[in-house]
Scaffold this active site. Structure first.
Site, PDB file in Angstrom:
ATOM      1  N   THR A 225       0.909  -1.124   0.002  1.00  0.00           N
ATOM      2  CA  THR A 225      -0.034   0.050  -0.043  1.00  0.00           C
ATOM      3  C   THR A 225       0.881   1.104  -0.040  1.00  0.00           C
ATOM      4  O   THR A 225       1.766   1.187   0.506  1.00  0.00           O
ATOM      5  CB  THR A 225      -0.756   0.083   1.469  1.00  0.00           C
ATOM      6  OG1 THR A 225      -1.671  -1.254   1.330  1.00  0.00           O
ATOM      7  CG2 THR A 225      -1.700   1.161   1.304  1.00  0.00           C
TER       8      THR A 225
ATOM      9  N   THR B   8       4.094   4.536  -3.542  1.00  0.00           N
ATOM     10  CA  THR B   8       5.273   3.989  -4.190  1.00  0.00           C
ATOM     11  C   THR B   8       4.586   2.917  -4.866  1.00  0.00           C
ATOM     12  O   THR B   8       4.657   2.460  -6.056  1.00  0.00           O
ATOM     13  CB  THR B   8       6.355   3.658  -3.341  1.00  0.00           C
ATOM     14  OG1 THR B   8       6.861   4.527  -2.516  1.00  0.00           O
ATOM     15  CG2 THR B   8       7.670   3.350  -4.136  1.00  0.00           C
TER      16      THR B   8
ATOM     17  N   ASP C 189       6.217  -4.009  -1.565  1.00  0.00           N
ATOM     18  CA  ASP C 189       5.605  -3.113  -0.479  1.00  0.00           C
ATOM     19  C   ASP C 189       6.722  -1.835  -0.230  1.00  0.00           C
ATOM     20  O   ASP C 189       7.862  -2.097  -0.394  1.00  0.00           O
ATOM     21  CB  ASP C 189       5.033  -3.509   0.735  1.00  0.00           C
ATOM     22  CG  ASP C 189       4.165  -2.777   1.380  1.00  0.00           C
ATOM     23  OD1 ASP C 189       3.839  -1.782   0.617  1.00  0.00           O
ATOM     24  OD2 ASP C 189       3.505  -3.113   2.451  1.00  0.00           O
ATOM     25  N   GLY C 190       6.273  -0.831  -0.109  1.00  0.00           N
ATOM     26  CA  GLY C 190       7.178   0.356   0.412  1.00  0.00           C
ATOM     27  C   GLY C 190       7.285   0.249   1.926  1.00  0.00           C
ATOM     28  O   GLY C 190       7.073  -0.633   2.439  1.00  0.00           O
TER      29      GLY C 190
ATOM     30  N   ASP D  84       8.120   3.399   5.470  1.00  0.00           N
ATOM     31  CA  ASP D  84       8.167   4.520   5.939  1.00  0.00           C
ATOM     32  C   ASP D  84       9.770   4.831   6.481  1.00  0.00           C
ATOM     33  O   ASP D  84      10.211   5.940   6.510  1.00  0.00           O
ATOM     34  CB  ASP D  84       7.301   4.938   7.204  1.00  0.00           C
ATOM     35  CG  ASP D  84       5.757   4.832   6.688  1.00  0.00           C
ATOM     36  OD1 ASP D  84       5.611   5.592   5.763  1.00  0.00           O
ATOM     37  OD2 ASP D  84       5.077   3.941   7.029  1.00  0.00           O
TER      38      ASP D  84
ATOM     39  N   LYS E 158       6.662   0.661   9.035  1.00  0.00           N
ATOM     40  CA  LYS E 158       5.606   0.609   8.246  1.00  0.00           C
ATOM     41  C   LYS E 158       4.198   1.007   8.842  1.00  0.00           C
ATOM     42  O   LYS E 158       3.942   1.090  10.061  1.00  0.00           O
ATOM     43  CB  LYS E 158       5.216  -0.685   7.346  1.00  0.00           C
ATOM     44  CG  LYS E 158       6.481  -1.032   6.535  1.00  0.00           C
ATOM     45  CD  LYS E 158       6.244  -2.283   5.788  1.00  0.00           C
ATOM     46  CE  LYS E 158       4.924  -2.437   4.928  1.00  0.00           C
ATOM     47  NZ  LYS E 158       4.717  -1.194   4.308  1.00  0.00           N
TER      48      LYS E 158
ATOM     49  N   GLY F  24       2.529   4.163   7.634  1.00  0.00           N
ATOM     50  CA  GLY F  24       2.014   5.353   7.188  1.00  0.00           C
ATOM     51  C   GLY F  24       0.712   5.638   6.697  1.00  0.00           C
ATOM     52  O   GLY F  24      -0.296   6.382   6.905  1.00  0.00           O
TER      53      GLY F  24
ATOM     54  N   GLU G 166      -0.485  -5.884   5.668  1.00  0.00           N
ATOM     55  CA  GLU G 166       0.871  -5.758   4.968  1.00  0.00           C
ATOM     56  C   GLU G 166       1.809  -6.802   5.880  1.00  0.00           C
ATOM     57  O   GLU G 166       2.265  -7.449   5.177  1.00  0.00           O
ATOM     58  CB  GLU G 166       1.398  -4.321   5.155  1.00  0.00           C
ATOM     59  CG  GLU G 166       0.868  -3.312   4.363  1.00  0.00           C
ATOM     60  CD  GLU G 166       1.302  -2.012   4.568  1.00  0.00           C
ATOM     61  OE1 GLU G 166       1.022  -1.117   3.553  1.00  0.00           O
ATOM     62  OE2 GLU G 166       1.997  -1.669   5.524  1.00  0.00           O
TER      63      GLU G 166
ATOM     64  N   LYS H 170      13.924   7.462   3.085  1.00  0.00           N
ATOM     65  CA  LYS H 170      13.483   6.365   3.988  1.00  0.00           C
ATOM     66  C   LYS H 170      14.444   5.623   4.573  1.00  0.00           C
ATOM     67  O   LYS H 170      14.079   4.835   5.565  1.00  0.00           O
ATOM     68  CB  LYS H 170      12.462   5.522   3.085  1.00  0.00           C
ATOM     69  CG  LYS H 170      11.219   5.903   2.422  1.00  0.00           C
ATOM     70  CD  LYS H 170      10.451   6.691   2.978  1.00  0.00           C
ATOM     71  CE  LYS H 170       9.304   7.473   2.465  1.00  0.00           C
ATOM     72  NZ  LYS H 170       8.318   6.575   1.633  1.00  0.00           N
TER      73      LYS H 170
HETATM   74  C1  5RP Z   1       1.202   1.570   4.368  1.00  0.00           C
HETATM   75  C2  5RP Z   1       2.760   1.667   4.319  1.00  0.00           C
HETATM   76  C3  5RP Z   1       3.715   2.371   3.149  1.00  0.00           C
HETATM   77  O1  5RP Z   1       4.333   1.439   2.574  1.00  0.00           O
HETATM   78  C4  5RP Z   1       4.413   3.823   3.590  1.00  0.00           C
HETATM   79  O2  5RP Z   1       3.672   4.362   4.472  1.00  0.00           O
HETATM   80  C5  5RP Z   1       5.044   4.168   2.413  1.00  0.00           C
HETATM   81  O3  5RP Z   1       4.258   5.103   1.759  1.00  0.00           O
HETATM   82  P1  5RP Z   1       4.899   5.602   0.508  1.00  0.00           P
HETATM   83  O4  5RP Z   1       5.150   4.849  -0.383  1.00  0.00           O
HETATM   84  O5  5RP Z   1       3.377   6.533   0.178  1.00  0.00           O
HETATM   85  O6  5RP Z   1       5.699   6.582   0.620  1.00  0.00           O
HETATM   86  O7  5RP Z   1       3.572   0.952   5.137  1.00  0.00           O
HETATM   87  O8  5RP Z   1       0.531   1.223   5.472  1.00  0.00           O
END
Ligand code: 5RP
Length: 218
Positions: free
Chosen positions: A29, A32, A82-83, A85, A95, A97, A104, A122
């Site tokens: 989510t 990214t 996945d991305g 924070d 994670k 955010g 996740e 990050k």
């Molecule tokens: C969501 C997450 C996201 O991976 C994290 O917040 C990074 O977000 P972005 O890609 O918008 O910087 O953990 O719960």
């Protein structure tokens, strides 16, 4: 100079080789991952489907024509993208955010390979500058907050945020996370906590970070 969004787009593109030939992909989510879904859409004919970590990602996947599948119906996943924070050198993450941390973490646990994609901002030496998200059962919010204060953190209720699992989020400020696995266990053990956004026990397997024109892999 590239904007943060361009860096996210670039690293999303760089993750494509990791899902080549993989029929069912785990999808995280965030902004990214949103770029990653857009990249995937270009060869959707080769993709059987995706297991998604949030209603937001599911909606975007369906919009670009990638079927969304139930984790219970597909078993172990080959790859989860996945991305994050925050990312430390051990590939341990903060994670949540985007408030999707619980789903996740479930998909990460059920996947053989977790590929984490992020822009260079990050990367950190020590986790904890980004407030640590904790998903909590609503009636336990104040109790959990008091327990977290005892650990030295400052929990802040993320107002107007209800997770996909109908819970609330406490963002914990002022933590120097010297022992991420230990803290993950301690917070997960507080009654009323659904999940803490520390991904230390099960870190990422591969991290791709976009820094300027470069993609750094570790
Ligand atoms: C969501 C997450 C996201 O991976 C994290 O917040 C990074 O977000 P972005 O890609 O918008 O910087 O953990 O719960």
């Amino acid at each position: 100079m590239m904007t943060q969004d361009q860096l996210k787009q670039k690293v999303a593109q760089a993750a494509l080789p990791y899902v080549k030939g993989v029929g069912i992909i785990g999808i995280g989510t965030g902004s990214t991952v949103r770029h990653f879904i857009d990249c995937l859409a270009e060869f959707k004919a080769e993709i059987e489907g995706a297991v998604s970590s949030s209603e937001a990602s599911s909606e975007h996947l369906r919009k670009v024509g990638i079927p969304v599948l139930d984790l219970n119906a597909v078993g172990t996943l080959e790859v989860y993208v996945d991305g994050a924070d925050e990312i430390n050198p051990l590939k341990q993450l903060i994670k949540g955010g985007g408030a999707a941390l619980t789903r996740e973490k479930i998909i990460a646990a059920a996947s053989k390979k977790f590929v984490c994609i992020a822009d260079g901002t990050k990367r950190v030496d020590m986790l904890g500058k980004f407030p640590l998200p904790v998903e909590v059962i609503p009636m336990a919010r104040s109790y959990v907050a008091r327990e977290i204060v005892k650990l030295g953190g400052q929990p802040v209720w993320r107002e107007n945020c209800v997770t996909d699992n109908h819970n609330v989020i406490l963002d914990v400020h002022n933590l120097n996370i010297l022992e991420p696995i230990k803290l993950e266990h301690i917070i997960n053990n507080i009654t009323g906590v659904v999940c803490v956004g520390l991904f230390a026990e099960r870190p990422a397997d591969i991290v791709l970070v976009s820094q300027g024109e470069e993609i750094i892999t570790f």
